[in-house]
Structure formats: structure tokens, C-alpha cells
Design a protein around this motif. Sequence first.
Motif, PDB file in Angstrom:
ATOM      1  N   PRO A 155       3.207 -15.091   1.457  1.00 29.15           N
ATOM      2  CA  PRO A 155       3.608 -13.936   2.264  1.00 29.15           C
ATOM      3  C   PRO A 155       2.618 -13.563   3.370  1.00 29.15           C
ATOM      4  N   GLY A 156       1.480 -14.193   3.406  1.00 30.39           N
ATOM      5  CA  GLY A 156       0.478 -13.901   4.427  1.00 30.39           C
ATOM      6  C   GLY A 156      -0.682 -13.100   3.860  1.00 30.39           C
ATOM      7  N   SER A 157      -1.866 -13.386   4.359  1.00 31.78           N
ATOM      8  CA  SER A 157      -3.068 -12.754   3.825  1.00 31.78           C
ATOM      9  C   SER A 157      -3.127 -11.258   4.109  1.00 31.78           C
ATOM     10  N   GLU A 158      -2.414 -10.789   5.133  1.00 38.57           N
ATOM     11  CA  GLU A 158      -2.438  -9.355   5.440  1.00 38.57           C
ATOM     12  C   GLU A 158      -1.871  -8.505   4.311  1.00 38.57           C
ATOM     13  N   MET A 159      -1.012  -9.056   3.477  1.00 29.26           N
ATOM     14  CA  MET A 159      -0.464  -8.289   2.359  1.00 29.26           C
ATOM     15  C   MET A 159      -1.487  -8.097   1.244  1.00 29.26           C
ATOM     16  N   LEU A 160      -2.522  -8.905   1.243  1.00 30.59           N
ATOM     17  CA  LEU A 160      -3.577  -8.770   0.234  1.00 30.59           C
ATOM     18  C   LEU A 160      -4.696  -7.841   0.702  1.00 30.59           C
ATOM     19  N   GLU A 161      -4.623  -7.417   1.938  1.00 32.10           N
ATOM     20  CA  GLU A 161      -5.690  -6.640   2.570  1.00 32.10           C
ATOM     21  C   GLU A 161      -6.128  -5.413   1.770  1.00 32.10           C
ATOM     22  N   HIS A 162      -5.197  -4.697   1.182  1.00 34.00           N
ATOM     23  CA  HIS A 162      -5.513  -3.456   0.451  1.00 34.00           C
ATOM     24  C   HIS A 162      -5.509  -3.661  -1.062  1.00 34.00           C
ATOM     25  N   THR A 163      -5.717  -4.897  -1.482  1.00 30.90           N
ATOM     26  CA  THR A 163      -5.768  -5.204  -2.914  1.00 30.90           C
ATOM     27  C   THR A 163      -7.134  -5.786  -3.252  1.00 30.90           C
ATOM     28  N   ASP A 164      -7.370  -6.002  -4.520  1.00 28.90           N
ATOM     29  CA  ASP A 164      -8.603  -6.653  -4.965  1.00 28.90           C
ATOM     30  C   ASP A 164      -8.456  -8.173  -5.020  1.00 28.90           C
ATOM     31  N   PHE A 165      -7.294  -8.686  -4.636  1.00 32.94           N
ATOM     32  CA  PHE A 165      -7.034 -10.122  -4.708  1.00 32.94           C
ATOM     33  C   PHE A 165      -7.430 -10.810  -3.401  1.00 32.94           C
ATOM     34  N   THR A 166      -7.967 -12.005  -3.524  1.00 31.41           N
ATOM     35  CA  THR A 166      -8.311 -12.793  -2.338  1.00 31.41           C
ATOM     36  C   THR A 166      -7.305 -13.904  -2.080  1.00 31.41           C
ATOM     37  N   SER A 167      -6.427 -14.136  -3.063  1.00 31.11           N
ATOM     38  CA  SER A 167      -5.358 -15.122  -2.918  1.00 31.11           C
ATOM     39  C   SER A 167      -4.165 -14.636  -3.735  1.00 31.11           C
ATOM     40  N   TYR A 168      -3.085 -15.398  -3.664  1.00 31.21           N
ATOM     41  CA  TYR A 168      -1.881 -15.041  -4.425  1.00 31.21           C
ATOM     42  C   TYR A 168      -1.858 -15.681  -5.811  1.00 31.21           C
ATOM     43  N   TYR A 169      -2.936 -16.358  -6.184  1.00 28.42           N
ATOM     44  CA  TYR A 169      -2.968 -17.021  -7.487  1.00 28.42           C
ATOM     45  C   TYR A 169      -2.795 -16.024  -8.632  1.00 28.42           C
ATOM     46  N   TRP A 170      -3.662 -15.013  -8.719  1.00 27.97           N
ATOM     47  CA  TRP A 170      -3.582 -14.072  -9.842  1.00 27.97           C
ATOM     48  C   TRP A 170      -2.332 -13.190  -9.800  1.00 27.97           C
ATOM     49  N   PRO A 171      -1.901 -12.723  -8.624  1.00 20.31           N
ATOM     50  CA  PRO A 171      -0.607 -12.026  -8.617  1.00 20.31           C
ATOM     51  C   PRO A 171       0.525 -12.936  -9.121  1.00 20.31           C
ATOM     52  N   GLY A 172       0.439 -14.224  -8.783  1.00 17.20           N
ATOM     53  CA  GLY A 172       1.434 -15.178  -9.271  1.00 17.20           C
ATOM     54  C   GLY A 172       1.393 -15.331 -10.774  1.00 17.20           C
ATOM     55  N   VAL A 173       0.194 -15.386 -11.338  1.00 16.09           N
ATOM     56  CA  VAL A 173       0.044 -15.492 -12.792  1.00 16.09           C
ATOM     57  C   VAL A 173       0.624 -14.258 -13.477  1.00 16.09           C
TER      58      VAL A 173
END
Length: 121
Positions: free
Chosen positions: A32-50
Amino acid sequence: MKDNRLLLNLQSFNAATAIAGGIGLIAGWINPGSEMLEHTDFTSYYWPGVILLCIVGGSALFAAISLARKIPGAAIASLLAGIIMLFWIITEVASIRSFHFLQAVYLATSLAIIAKTNENL
């Protein structure tokens, strides 16, 4: 538990799409693009995916199987899976600070699951 076809269909839909989405995020097929992770503690979509795959999809899959097999406690599993999806969507919208129509779909499915399960308890 009363007729559970609607619950079974909703849980199956949530399970299939959350599992597919989780795999897609983990594998990088969905980005979805790195800008959606901007306000989260995640640096990639790996853990949200898990989380999406295991917790959201896994709970919906467990609920769907429980409903299909008429296992005692299926209503509680369904209610819990609906609540997990509800919290996932609310947290997602708050974290990424944007809205997509699919989030409205999952908000609706989670609320329908919670309401229908409460009817059957």
C-alpha cells in the motif's frame, strides 16, 4: 445456536480475505505504500501481515470451522472473531490516517457478526 448460515458466510469471507491479505502483505505482493506506515511503529508490512493472517484471519477461520461443525462454543468464537475484526479496522484507520472503501466493508461485516452472534447467544 440458531441458523448460522449468515454467520458462517461472513466468517468465511473475513477468514479468506484476511488470510489472503496477510499473505500478500508478508510476501510483498500487496504494498500500500510506505506513507501508510508513517504514523505507526512498523517499518514494513511484514508484522501487520502476520497479525492480519494469524490473529484476524485465524480467529475468523476458527469461528467459521466451529460454526460449520456446530462445535459447542462456536457462538463465542464467532463473537470474538467479530470483535477482533472490529478492533483491527478501527486501529487500522486510526493508525494509517486514511480510509478505503474495503474498511467500510469489514466494519460492516464485523458489526453484522457481532449483532447476529448476540441474537443467537
